[in-house]
Design a protein around this motif. Structure first.
Motif, PDB file in Angstrom:
ATOM      1  N   MET A   1      84.178  15.437  42.553  1.00  0.00           N
ATOM      2  CA  MET A   1      84.054  17.273  42.818  1.00  0.00           C
ATOM      3  C   MET A   1      82.855  16.853  41.973  1.00  0.00           C
ATOM      4  SD  MET A   1      85.332  20.182  40.386  1.00  0.00           S
ATOM      5  CE  MET A   1      86.643  19.959  40.829  1.00  0.00           C
ATOM      6  N   VAL A   2      81.779  17.646  42.283  1.00  0.00           N
ATOM      7  CA  VAL A   2      80.000  17.448  41.630  1.00  0.00           C
ATOM      8  C   VAL A   2      79.304  18.469  41.030  1.00  0.00           C
ATOM      9  CG1 VAL A   2      77.885  16.719  42.111  1.00  0.00           C
ATOM     10  CG2 VAL A   2      80.040  15.077  42.898  1.00  0.00           C
ATOM     11  N   VAL A   3      79.082  18.699  39.858  1.00  0.00           N
ATOM     12  CA  VAL A   3      78.925  20.087  39.720  1.00  0.00           C
ATOM     13  C   VAL A   3      76.481  19.962  39.198  1.00  0.00           C
ATOM     14  CG1 VAL A   3      78.384  21.842  37.439  1.00  0.00           C
ATOM     15  CG2 VAL A   3      80.563  21.459  38.565  1.00  0.00           C
ATOM     16  N   HIS A   4      76.025  20.401  40.284  1.00  0.00           N
ATOM     17  CA  HIS A   4      74.886  20.241  40.223  1.00  0.00           C
ATOM     18  C   HIS A   4      74.348  21.822  40.030  1.00  0.00           C
ATOM     19  CE1 HIS A   4      70.711  18.311  41.445  1.00  0.00           C
ATOM     20  NE2 HIS A   4      70.813  19.780  42.368  1.00  0.00           N
ATOM     21  N   LEU A   5      73.281  21.392  39.096  1.00  0.00           N
ATOM     22  CA  LEU A   5      72.682  22.431  38.206  1.00  0.00           C
ATOM     23  C   LEU A   5      72.139  22.586  38.868  1.00  0.00           C
ATOM     24  CD1 LEU A   5      72.557  25.419  35.921  1.00  0.00           C
ATOM     25  CD2 LEU A   5      72.042  23.427  34.949  1.00  0.00           C
ATOM     26  N   GLN A   6      71.229  24.044  39.583  1.00  0.00           N
ATOM     27  CA  GLN A   6      69.737  23.922  39.899  1.00  0.00           C
ATOM     28  C   GLN A   6      68.918  25.612  39.018  1.00  0.00           C
ATOM     29  OE1 GLN A   6      69.186  23.393  43.966  1.00  0.00           O
ATOM     30  NE2 GLN A   6      66.859  24.001  44.396  1.00  0.00           N
ATOM     31  N   PRO A   7      68.405  25.231  38.575  1.00  0.00           N
ATOM     32  CA  PRO A   7      67.667  26.885  38.088  1.00  0.00           C
ATOM     33  C   PRO A   7      66.751  27.339  39.232  1.00  0.00           C
ATOM     34  CG  PRO A   7      66.642  25.108  37.179  1.00  0.00           C
ATOM     35  CD  PRO A   7      68.002  24.273  37.774  1.00  0.00           C
ATOM     36  N   ALA A   8      66.818  28.563  38.903  1.00  0.00           N
ATOM     37  CA  ALA A   8      65.790  29.436  40.118  1.00  0.00           C
ATOM     38  C   ALA A   8      64.853  29.428  40.195  1.00  0.00           C
ATOM     39  CB  ALA A   8      66.440  31.378  39.516  1.00  0.00           C
ATOM     40  N   ARG A   9      64.038  29.501  40.957  1.00  0.00           N
ATOM     41  CA  ARG A   9      62.145  28.623  41.524  1.00  0.00           C
ATOM     42  C   ARG A   9      61.703  29.291  39.810  1.00  0.00           C
ATOM     43  NH1 ARG A   9      61.125  28.042  47.285  1.00  0.00           N
ATOM     44  NH2 ARG A   9      62.971  28.179  47.966  1.00  0.00           N
ATOM     45  N   ASN A  10      61.976  30.553  39.511  1.00  0.00           N
ATOM     46  CA  ASN A  10      61.092  30.887  38.636  1.00  0.00           C
ATOM     47  C   ASN A  10      61.243  30.818  37.077  1.00  0.00           C
ATOM     48  OD1 ASN A  10      63.501  32.564  38.656  1.00  0.00           O
ATOM     49  ND2 ASN A  10      62.495  34.461  38.710  1.00  0.00           N
ATOM     50  N   TYR A  11      62.284  29.903  37.226  1.00  0.00           N
ATOM     51  CA  TYR A  11      63.063  29.576  35.593  1.00  0.00           C
ATOM     52  C   TYR A  11      62.352  28.749  35.148  1.00  0.00           C
ATOM     53  CZ  TYR A  11      65.837  27.917  31.597  1.00  0.00           C
ATOM     54  OH  TYR A  11      66.516  27.562  30.775  1.00  0.00           O
ATOM     55  N   ALA A  12      61.197  29.373  33.496  1.00  0.00           N
ATOM     56  CA  ALA A  12      60.067  28.260  33.032  1.00  0.00           C
ATOM     57  C   ALA A  12      60.610  28.121  32.590  1.00  0.00           C
ATOM     58  CB  ALA A  12      58.930  29.343  32.868  1.00  0.00           C
ATOM     59  N   GLY A  13      61.440  27.593  31.709  1.00  0.00           N
ATOM     60  CA  GLY A  13      62.513  26.745  30.959  1.00  0.00           C
ATOM     61  C   GLY A  13      62.868  25.561  31.524  1.00  0.00           C
ATOM     62  N   ASP A  14      63.495  24.139  30.571  1.00  0.00           N
ATOM     63  CA  ASP A  14      64.111  23.184  30.823  1.00  0.00           C
ATOM     64  C   ASP A  14      65.406  22.541  30.583  1.00  0.00           C
ATOM     65  OD1 ASP A  14      63.352  20.121  31.145  1.00  0.00           O
ATOM     66  OD2 ASP A  14      63.449  20.001  28.232  1.00  0.00           O
ATOM     67  N   VAL A  15      65.571  22.581  31.460  1.00  0.00           N
ATOM     68  CA  VAL A  15      67.161  21.886  31.812  1.00  0.00           C
ATOM     69  C   VAL A  15      67.641  20.492  31.465  1.00  0.00           C
ATOM     70  CG1 VAL A  15      69.175  21.913  33.499  1.00  0.00           C
ATOM     71  CG2 VAL A  15      67.193  23.625  33.202  1.00  0.00           C
ATOM     72  N   PRO A  16      68.179  20.137  30.224  1.00  0.00           N
ATOM     73  CA  PRO A  16      68.420  19.025  30.224  1.00  0.00           C
ATOM     74  C   PRO A  16      69.338  17.779  31.272  1.00  0.00           C
ATOM     75  CG  PRO A  16      69.813  20.301  28.578  1.00  0.00           C
ATOM     76  CD  PRO A  16      68.086  20.783  29.706  1.00  0.00           C
ATOM     77  N   ALA A  17      69.425  17.069  31.083  1.00  0.00           N
ATOM     78  CA  ALA A  17      70.266  15.992  32.460  1.00  0.00           C
ATOM     79  C   ALA A  17      71.754  16.044  31.041  1.00  0.00           C
ATOM     80  CB  ALA A  17      70.139  14.720  32.922  1.00  0.00           C
ATOM     81  N   VAL A  18      72.931  16.093  31.799  1.00  0.00           N
ATOM     82  CA  VAL A  18      73.733  15.987  31.168  1.00  0.00           C
ATOM     83  C   VAL A  18      74.469  14.688  31.996  1.00  0.00           C
ATOM     84  CG1 VAL A  18      76.265  16.894  30.367  1.00  0.00           C
ATOM     85  CG2 VAL A  18      74.518  19.047  30.072  1.00  0.00           C
ATOM     86  N   GLN A  19      75.562  13.502  30.013  1.00  0.00           N
ATOM     87  CA  GLN A  19      75.857  12.691  31.600  1.00  0.00           C
ATOM     88  C   GLN A  19      77.419  12.968  31.298  1.00  0.00           C
ATOM     89  OE1 GLN A  19      74.971  10.215  32.582  1.00  0.00           O
ATOM     90  NE2 GLN A  19      73.150  10.867  32.354  1.00  0.00           N
ATOM     91  N   ARG A  20      78.386  13.085  32.522  1.00  0.00           N
ATOM     92  CA  ARG A  20      79.829  13.464  32.360  1.00  0.00           C
ATOM     93  C   ARG A  20      80.325  12.517  33.461  1.00  0.00           C
ATOM     94  NH1 ARG A  20      77.719  18.819  34.027  1.00  0.00           N
ATOM     95  NH2 ARG A  20      78.052  20.349  32.101  1.00  0.00           N
ATOM     96  N   THR A  21      81.689  12.274  32.663  1.00  0.00           N
ATOM     97  CA  THR A  21      82.777  11.450  33.825  1.00  0.00           C
ATOM     98  C   THR A  21      83.150  11.814  34.356  1.00  0.00           C
ATOM     99  OG1 THR A  21      83.519  10.710  31.276  1.00  0.00           O
ATOM    100  CG2 THR A  21      84.270  10.638  33.462  1.00  0.00           C
ATOM    101  N   ALA A  22      83.203  10.713  35.858  1.00  0.00           N
ATOM    102  CA  ALA A  22      83.182  11.356  36.857  1.00  0.00           C
ATOM    103  C   ALA A  22      85.075  11.771  37.085  1.00  0.00           C
ATOM    104  CB  ALA A  22      82.983  10.023  38.065  1.00  0.00           C
ATOM    105  N   VAL A  23      85.502  12.762  38.279  1.00  0.00           N
ATOM    106  CA  VAL A  23      86.391  13.317  38.041  1.00  0.00           C
ATOM    107  C   VAL A  23      86.947  13.038  39.584  1.00  0.00           C
ATOM    108  CG1 VAL A  23      87.928  15.302  38.410  1.00  0.00           C
ATOM    109  CG2 VAL A  23      85.603  15.187  36.547  1.00  0.00           C
ATOM    110  N   THR A  24      87.780  12.377  39.617  1.00  0.00           N
ATOM    111  CA  THR A  24      89.072  11.896  41.129  1.00  0.00           C
ATOM    112  C   THR A  24      90.213  13.053  40.844  1.00  0.00           C
ATOM    113  OG1 THR A  24      88.500   9.660  40.142  1.00  0.00           O
ATOM    114  CG2 THR A  24      90.432  10.319  42.161  1.00  0.00           C
ATOM    115  N   LEU A  25      90.823  13.063  41.808  1.00  0.00           N
ATOM    116  CA  LEU A  25      91.414  14.926  42.267  1.00  0.00           C
ATOM    117  C   LEU A  25      92.665  14.099  42.802  1.00  0.00           C
ATOM    118  CD1 LEU A  25      89.875  17.942  43.086  1.00  0.00           C
ATOM    119  CD2 LEU A  25      90.887  16.450  41.019  1.00  0.00           C
TER     120      LEU A  25
END
Length: 64
Positions: A1-25
């Protein structure tokens, strides 16, 4: 499972990358199978509702 954050095109802020442990179902687990089955059950009531689910389910992921 992967969660991907994609801000709106008009978002002017900065989104820092977060390191997460992989999840296995464990798809062979009976609880997971029930969870998946409930999510896939279509809404069958009068009228038309595309994309409506019959149940609302939640899950808690634990590291084990």
């Amino acid at each position: 499972m992967v969660v991907h954050l994609q801000p709106a095109r008009n978002y002017a802020g900065d989104v820092p990358a977060v390191q997460r442990t992989a999840v296995t179902l464990d798809k062979n687990n009976k609880d997971f199978k029930q969870f998946d089955s409930l999510l896939a059950t279509p809404f069958k009531k009068g009228g038309m509702c595309l994309g409506c689910n019959r149940y609302e389910v939640t899950a808690t992921l634990v590291d084990g």
